[in-house]
Enzyme design. Structure first.
Site, PDB file in Angstrom:
ATOM      1  N   ARG A  97      -2.819 -14.158   4.666  1.00 47.86           N
ATOM      2  CA  ARG A  97      -3.553 -13.469   5.750  1.00 47.86           C
ATOM      3  C   ARG A  97      -2.807 -13.642   7.074  1.00 47.86           C
ATOM      4  O   ARG A  97      -2.702 -12.718   7.867  1.00 47.86           O
ATOM      5  CB  ARG A  97      -4.978 -14.027   5.873  1.00 47.86           C
ATOM      6  CG  ARG A  97      -5.834 -13.856   4.629  1.00 47.86           C
ATOM      7  CD  ARG A  97      -6.329 -12.468   4.404  1.00 47.86           C
ATOM      8  NE  ARG A  97      -7.160 -11.991   5.486  1.00 47.86           N
ATOM      9  CZ  ARG A  97      -7.744 -10.784   5.498  1.00 47.86           C
ATOM     10  NH1 ARG A  97      -7.556  -9.944   4.476  1.00 47.86           N
ATOM     11  NH2 ARG A  97      -8.474 -10.397   6.503  1.00 47.86           N
ATOM     12  N   ARG A 142       2.233  -6.573   9.169  1.00 40.72           N
ATOM     13  CA  ARG A 142       1.636  -5.345   9.713  1.00 40.72           C
ATOM     14  C   ARG A 142       2.305  -4.941  11.025  1.00 40.72           C
ATOM     15  O   ARG A 142       2.448  -3.746  11.302  1.00 40.72           O
ATOM     16  CB  ARG A 142       0.127  -5.515   9.837  1.00 40.72           C
ATOM     17  CG  ARG A 142      -0.540  -5.378   8.454  1.00 40.72           C
ATOM     18  CD  ARG A 142      -1.975  -5.794   8.463  1.00 40.72           C
ATOM     19  NE  ARG A 142      -2.674  -5.386   7.235  1.00 40.72           N
ATOM     20  CZ  ARG A 142      -3.867  -5.854   6.890  1.00 40.72           C
ATOM     21  NH1 ARG A 142      -4.485  -6.733   7.652  1.00 40.72           N
ATOM     22  NH2 ARG A 142      -4.432  -5.429   5.777  1.00 40.72           N
ATOM     23  N   HIS A 193      -2.225  -5.349   1.623  1.00 38.97           N
ATOM     24  CA  HIS A 193      -3.544  -5.937   1.395  1.00 38.97           C
ATOM     25  C   HIS A 193      -3.347  -7.404   1.047  1.00 38.97           C
ATOM     26  O   HIS A 193      -2.354  -7.763   0.421  1.00 38.97           O
ATOM     27  CB  HIS A 193      -4.249  -5.233   0.226  1.00 38.97           C
ATOM     28  CG  HIS A 193      -5.468  -5.976  -0.241  1.00 38.97           C
ATOM     29  ND1 HIS A 193      -6.686  -5.820   0.363  1.00 38.97           N
ATOM     30  CD2 HIS A 193      -5.630  -6.924  -1.216  1.00 38.97           C
ATOM     31  CE1 HIS A 193      -7.564  -6.624  -0.230  1.00 38.97           C
ATOM     32  NE2 HIS A 193      -6.951  -7.296  -1.189  1.00 38.97           N
ATOM     33  N   PHE A 227     -15.408   4.284   7.023  1.00 44.22           N
ATOM     34  CA  PHE A 227     -14.041   4.649   6.654  1.00 44.22           C
ATOM     35  C   PHE A 227     -13.800   4.594   5.144  1.00 44.22           C
ATOM     36  O   PHE A 227     -12.663   4.737   4.688  1.00 44.22           O
ATOM     37  CB  PHE A 227     -13.025   3.755   7.385  1.00 44.22           C
ATOM     38  CG  PHE A 227     -13.229   2.273   7.150  1.00 44.22           C
ATOM     39  CD1 PHE A 227     -12.775   1.655   5.990  1.00 44.22           C
ATOM     40  CD2 PHE A 227     -13.859   1.489   8.107  1.00 44.22           C
ATOM     41  CE1 PHE A 227     -12.936   0.298   5.774  1.00 44.22           C
ATOM     42  CE2 PHE A 227     -14.037   0.116   7.906  1.00 44.22           C
ATOM     43  CZ  PHE A 227     -13.569  -0.469   6.727  1.00 44.22           C
ATOM     44  N   ASN A 232      -2.065   0.443   6.745  1.00 41.83           N
ATOM     45  CA  ASN A 232      -1.562  -0.817   7.299  1.00 41.83           C
ATOM     46  C   ASN A 232      -0.721  -1.640   6.326  1.00 41.83           C
ATOM     47  O   ASN A 232      -0.675  -2.864   6.406  1.00 41.83           O
ATOM     48  CB  ASN A 232      -2.708  -1.627   7.911  1.00 41.83           C
ATOM     49  CG  ASN A 232      -3.781  -1.961   6.895  1.00 41.83           C
ATOM     50  OD1 ASN A 232      -3.630  -1.682   5.715  1.00 41.83           O
ATOM     51  ND2 ASN A 232      -4.864  -2.567   7.353  1.00 41.83           N
ATOM     52  N   LYS A 272       0.820  -1.209   0.000  1.00 41.72           N
ATOM     53  CA  LYS A 272       0.000   0.000   0.000  1.00 41.72           C
ATOM     54  C   LYS A 272       0.863   1.272   0.000  1.00 41.72           C
ATOM     55  O   LYS A 272       2.067   1.216   0.293  1.00 41.72           O
ATOM     56  CB  LYS A 272      -0.929  -0.035   1.217  1.00 41.72           C
ATOM     57  CG  LYS A 272      -1.972  -1.161   1.169  1.00 41.72           C
ATOM     58  CD  LYS A 272      -2.944  -1.030   2.336  1.00 41.72           C
ATOM     59  CE  LYS A 272      -4.039  -2.084   2.285  1.00 41.72           C
ATOM     60  NZ  LYS A 272      -5.041  -1.884   3.374  1.00 41.72           N
ATOM     61  N   TYR A 274     -12.540  -1.450  -3.755  1.00 37.90           N
ATOM     62  CA  TYR A 274     -13.067  -1.655  -2.399  1.00 37.90           C
ATOM     63  C   TYR A 274     -14.593  -1.541  -2.348  1.00 37.90           C
ATOM     64  O   TYR A 274     -15.140  -1.207  -1.293  1.00 37.90           O
ATOM     65  CB  TYR A 274     -12.441  -0.647  -1.439  1.00 37.90           C
ATOM     66  CG  TYR A 274     -11.048  -1.026  -0.954  1.00 37.90           C
ATOM     67  CD1 TYR A 274     -10.847  -2.151  -0.149  1.00 37.90           C
ATOM     68  CD2 TYR A 274      -9.937  -0.253  -1.272  1.00 37.90           C
ATOM     69  CE1 TYR A 274      -9.585  -2.491   0.317  1.00 37.90           C
ATOM     70  CE2 TYR A 274      -8.663  -0.594  -0.804  1.00 37.90           C
ATOM     71  CZ  TYR A 274      -8.505  -1.721  -0.011  1.00 37.90           C
ATOM     72  OH  TYR A 274      -7.251  -2.058   0.458  1.00 37.90           O
ATOM     73  N   THR A 290      -5.699  -6.566  11.005  1.00 35.48           N
ATOM     74  CA  THR A 290      -5.906  -5.305  10.282  1.00 35.48           C
ATOM     75  C   THR A 290      -5.276  -4.132  11.040  1.00 35.48           C
ATOM     76  O   THR A 290      -4.650  -3.259  10.438  1.00 35.48           O
ATOM     77  CB  THR A 290      -7.423  -5.048  10.114  1.00 35.48           C
ATOM     78  OG1 THR A 290      -8.024  -6.207   9.541  1.00 35.48           O
ATOM     79  CG2 THR A 290      -7.681  -3.844   9.227  1.00 35.48           C
ATOM     80  N   GLU A 329     -10.080  -9.654  -7.504  1.00 33.08           N
ATOM     81  CA  GLU A 329      -8.986  -8.690  -7.315  1.00 33.08           C
ATOM     82  C   GLU A 329      -7.851  -8.905  -8.322  1.00 33.08           C
ATOM     83  O   GLU A 329      -7.291  -7.943  -8.849  1.00 33.08           O
ATOM     84  CB  GLU A 329      -8.485  -8.780  -5.872  1.00 33.08           C
ATOM     85  CG  GLU A 329      -9.557  -8.279  -4.888  1.00 33.08           C
ATOM     86  CD  GLU A 329      -9.210  -8.484  -3.424  1.00 33.08           C
ATOM     87  OE1 GLU A 329      -8.157  -9.084  -3.120  1.00 33.08           O
ATOM     88  OE2 GLU A 329     -10.008  -8.021  -2.575  1.00 33.08           O
TER      89      GLU A 329
HETATM   90  P1  GDP Z   1      -8.188  -6.422   5.914  1.00 38.84           P
HETATM   91  O1  GDP Z   1      -8.884  -7.546   5.211  1.00 38.84           O
HETATM   92  O2  GDP Z   1      -7.384  -6.863   7.113  1.00 38.84           O
HETATM   93  O3  GDP Z   1      -7.388  -5.535   5.000  1.00 38.84           O
HETATM   94  O4  GDP Z   1      -9.337  -5.500   6.575  1.00 38.84           O
HETATM   95  P2  GDP Z   1     -10.818  -5.075   6.083  1.00 38.84           P
HETATM   96  O5  GDP Z   1     -11.246  -5.871   4.889  1.00 38.84           O
HETATM   97  O6  GDP Z   1     -11.679  -5.094   7.292  1.00 38.84           O
HETATM   98  O7  GDP Z   1     -10.637  -3.544   5.668  1.00 38.84           O
HETATM   99  C1  GDP Z   1     -10.030  -3.199   4.436  1.00 38.84           C
HETATM  100  C2  GDP Z   1      -9.076  -2.064   4.677  1.00 38.84           C
HETATM  101  O8  GDP Z   1      -9.817  -0.921   5.104  1.00 38.84           O
HETATM  102  C3  GDP Z   1      -8.050  -2.281   5.798  1.00 38.84           C
HETATM  103  O9  GDP Z   1      -6.923  -3.011   5.389  1.00 38.84           O
HETATM  104  C4  GDP Z   1      -7.697  -0.857   6.172  1.00 38.84           C
HETATM  105  O10 GDP Z   1      -6.757  -0.291   5.250  1.00 38.84           O
HETATM  106  C5  GDP Z   1      -9.029  -0.140   5.998  1.00 38.84           C
HETATM  107  N1  GDP Z   1      -9.722  -0.043   7.284  1.00 38.84           N
HETATM  108  C6  GDP Z   1     -10.327  -1.018   8.007  1.00 38.84           C
HETATM  109  N2  GDP Z   1     -10.856  -0.537   9.143  1.00 38.84           N
HETATM  110  C7  GDP Z   1     -10.572   0.806   9.140  1.00 38.84           C
HETATM  111  C8  GDP Z   1     -10.841   1.873  10.040  1.00 38.84           C
HETATM  112  O11 GDP Z   1     -11.451   1.694  11.100  1.00 38.84           O
HETATM  113  N3  GDP Z   1     -10.388   3.116   9.662  1.00 38.84           N
HETATM  114  C9  GDP Z   1      -9.715   3.331   8.506  1.00 38.84           C
HETATM  115  N4  GDP Z   1      -9.302   4.576   8.193  1.00 38.84           N
HETATM  116  N5  GDP Z   1      -9.446   2.353   7.626  1.00 38.84           N
HETATM  117  C10 GDP Z   1      -9.855   1.112   7.945  1.00 38.84           C
END
Ligand code: GDP
Length: 138
Positions: free
Chosen positions: A86, A103, A116, A58, A113, A10, A50, A92, A127
């Protein structure tokens, strides 16, 4: 089963100069790098990627961040690639990520973070197709 998954270094990690270190960890963990490129996303392209998160609070912050600078999208291959990536990525929120995860090592916040990774076979297929043409995946 040998499987392919999709990953992104990222914009935060690219800006900090962590790309090569992340790729080294990925290869050390046994993933084959099938395809990788450097590119930048427009806000609309980030929103398309996304789309499943469109209703989340968010979403605007996430898509603004993902279009804030260059990224390295890539396709990775190994046994159980989706679940194993993962695991290697960690939680996350980097504050909750285990020692040794990408991470924990490279991310600074739940939004920024570092990496992805696809969470299931159907999302991996979407994707990979969003970023790569068949000819790039030989
Ligand atoms: P991942 O599968 O671990 O990447 O997590 P998710 O699918 O839940 O969320 C996708 C992405 O959205 C995450 O990797 C973060 O970059 C972002 N994200 C998730 N939760 C938050 C949040 O609470 N705040 C913000 N700003 N970004 C978030």
């Amino acid at each position: 089963m040998v499987q392919r998954t999709f990953s992104i270094v990222k914009p935060d990690a690219v800006r900090k100069g962590f790309t090569a270190a992340i790729l080294a960890e990925v290869e050390k963990a046994g993933f084959k790098l099938v395809s990788i490129k450097r590119m930048s996303l427009s806000k609309a392209q980030a929103e398309g990627f996304y789309y499943v998160h469109a209703e989340r609070g968010f979403f605007d912050e996430l898509t603004t961040f993902m279009s804030s600078g260059p990224i390295f999208p890539m396709v990775l291959e190994k046994e159980n690639a989706i679940a194993d990536l993962r695991k290697l990525m960690g939680a996350t929120d980097p504050a909750k990520a285990e020692e040794g995860t990408l991470r924990k090592m490279f991310a600074s916040s739940i939004g920024e973070n570092a990496v992805h990774g696809s969470d299931a076979e159907d999302t991996a297929a979407f994707e990979i197709g969003y970023f790569f043409a068949g000819l790039e995946l030989k």
